[in-house]
Motif scaffolding. Structure first.
Motif, mmCIF file in Angstrom:
data_model
loop_
_atom_site.group_PDB
_atom_site.id
_atom_site.type_symbol
_atom_site.label_atom_id
_atom_site.label_comp_id
_atom_site.label_asym_id
_atom_site.label_seq_id
_atom_site.Cartn_x
_atom_site.Cartn_y
_atom_site.Cartn_z
ATOM 1 N N PHE A 95 2.062 -5.489 -46.668
ATOM 2 C CA PHE A 95 2.922 -5.530 -45.482
ATOM 3 C C PHE A 95 3.190 -4.097 -45.017
ATOM 4 C CE2 PHE A 95 4.245 -8.941 -48.471
ATOM 5 C CZ PHE A 95 3.773 -10.033 -47.775
ATOM 6 N N MET A 98 6.280 -3.306 -42.901
ATOM 7 C CA MET A 98 7.590 -3.706 -43.427
ATOM 8 C C MET A 98 8.509 -2.489 -43.536
ATOM 9 S SD MET A 98 8.448 -5.600 -47.055
ATOM 10 C CE MET A 98 7.555 -4.347 -48.002
ATOM 11 N N ILE A 124 11.142 -10.702 -49.694
ATOM 12 C CA ILE A 124 9.826 -10.406 -49.122
ATOM 13 C C ILE A 124 9.002 -11.686 -49.002
ATOM 14 C CG2 ILE A 124 7.627 -9.236 -49.551
ATOM 15 C CD1 ILE A 124 9.220 -6.925 -50.746
ATOM 16 N N ILE A 128 9.611 -11.853 -45.187
ATOM 17 C CA ILE A 128 8.592 -10.996 -44.571
ATOM 18 C C ILE A 128 7.242 -11.703 -44.472
ATOM 19 C CG2 ILE A 128 7.389 -8.793 -44.726
ATOM 20 C CD1 ILE A 128 10.403 -8.619 -44.128
ATOM 21 N N ASN A 157 17.078 -9.982 -45.124
ATOM 22 C CA ASN A 157 15.804 -9.870 -44.401
ATOM 23 C C ASN A 157 15.973 -10.470 -43.013
ATOM 24 O OD1 ASN A 157 14.565 -12.734 -44.170
ATOM 25 N ND2 ASN A 157 15.213 -12.652 -46.311
#
Length: 218
Positions: A95, A98, A124, A128, A157
């Motif tokens: 990622f 990120m 995550i 994500i 997140n």
């Protein structure tokens, strides 16, 4: 009474030992290890400096997981956050867009090893990863604040909010300690360990706030 106290202490020690083994084993994910090693192999040919940095982060990540088998005492939060950073650096390969923000307002206390990293990993995975095929980059905010008599970790997140029904079910499982055997192992083990060490007052709270939030209070 002294015998009863000794038996309780022995039982607690055994439970902590078992929970350390459980969480260490839960963190050894073959798929994650194979993918990281494959990525390192490819980078060795194309970007050797990046491969070297990734190898360093990955070795520190593995060392932090394996050393938990021989560690019975809590560790400084700075050491746990360092482990989190090594893990995040490895995940940045998957990622690259990120964003991770740390707001550490309190760092002079101890926590069980591998008590924050699994929660970041969960953020995550569920926050994500669902954004991988969209144009959104995804961000995770990790903060530590000292309250009057507690320390509060917040891992947030900005991925899609979790369905309220699922969130309520997870929270109930946390409160009751009745997780299904092979589901939500990270949350289950962290919750169990902090309560064994800090008592029932220690807790994990889940909620939605422009994304999903995991709050750990000890």
């Amino acid at each position: 009474e002294s015998l009863r106290s000794a038996l309780r202490a022995k039982t607690l020690e055994k439970e902590l030992e078992n929970s350390r083994i459980e969480i260490m084993l839960s963190q050894i994910k073959p798929h994650f290890i194979y993918n990281t090693l494959t990525t390192i192999s490819q980078l060795c040919l194309e970007q050797p400096e990046t491969a070297s940095a990734l190898t360093d982060d990955f070795s520190h990540y593995l060392r932090g997981n394996f050393s938990e088998l021989n560690r019975s005492a809590p560790i400084p939060i700075s050491q746990e956050i360092e482990h989190v950073k090594h893990y995040v650096n490895v995940e940045h390969i998957r990622f690259p867009d990120m964003q991770i923000e740390f707001d550490l307002q309190c760092e002079d206390f101890l926590v069980p090893a591998l008590s924050v990293q699994p929660l970041v990993e969960n953020a995550i995975k569920h926050g994500i990863k669902p954004l991988m095929n969209s144009k959104e980059k995804g961000a995770i905010d990790i903060s530590i604040q000292k309250k009057s008599d507690t320390v509060e970790f917040t891992i947030k997140n900005d991925g899609p909010p979790v369905a309220q029904s699922m969130l309520a079910k997870l929270q109930q499982s946390l409160n009751n300690g009745d997780f299904p055997t092979n589901k939500n192992i990270g949350l289950k083990n962290v919750n169990k360990r902090i309560q064994l060490i800090y008592g029932d007052g220690a807790k994990i709270t889940l909620y939605n706030d422009q994304g999903a939030v995991t709050q750990l209070e000890i």
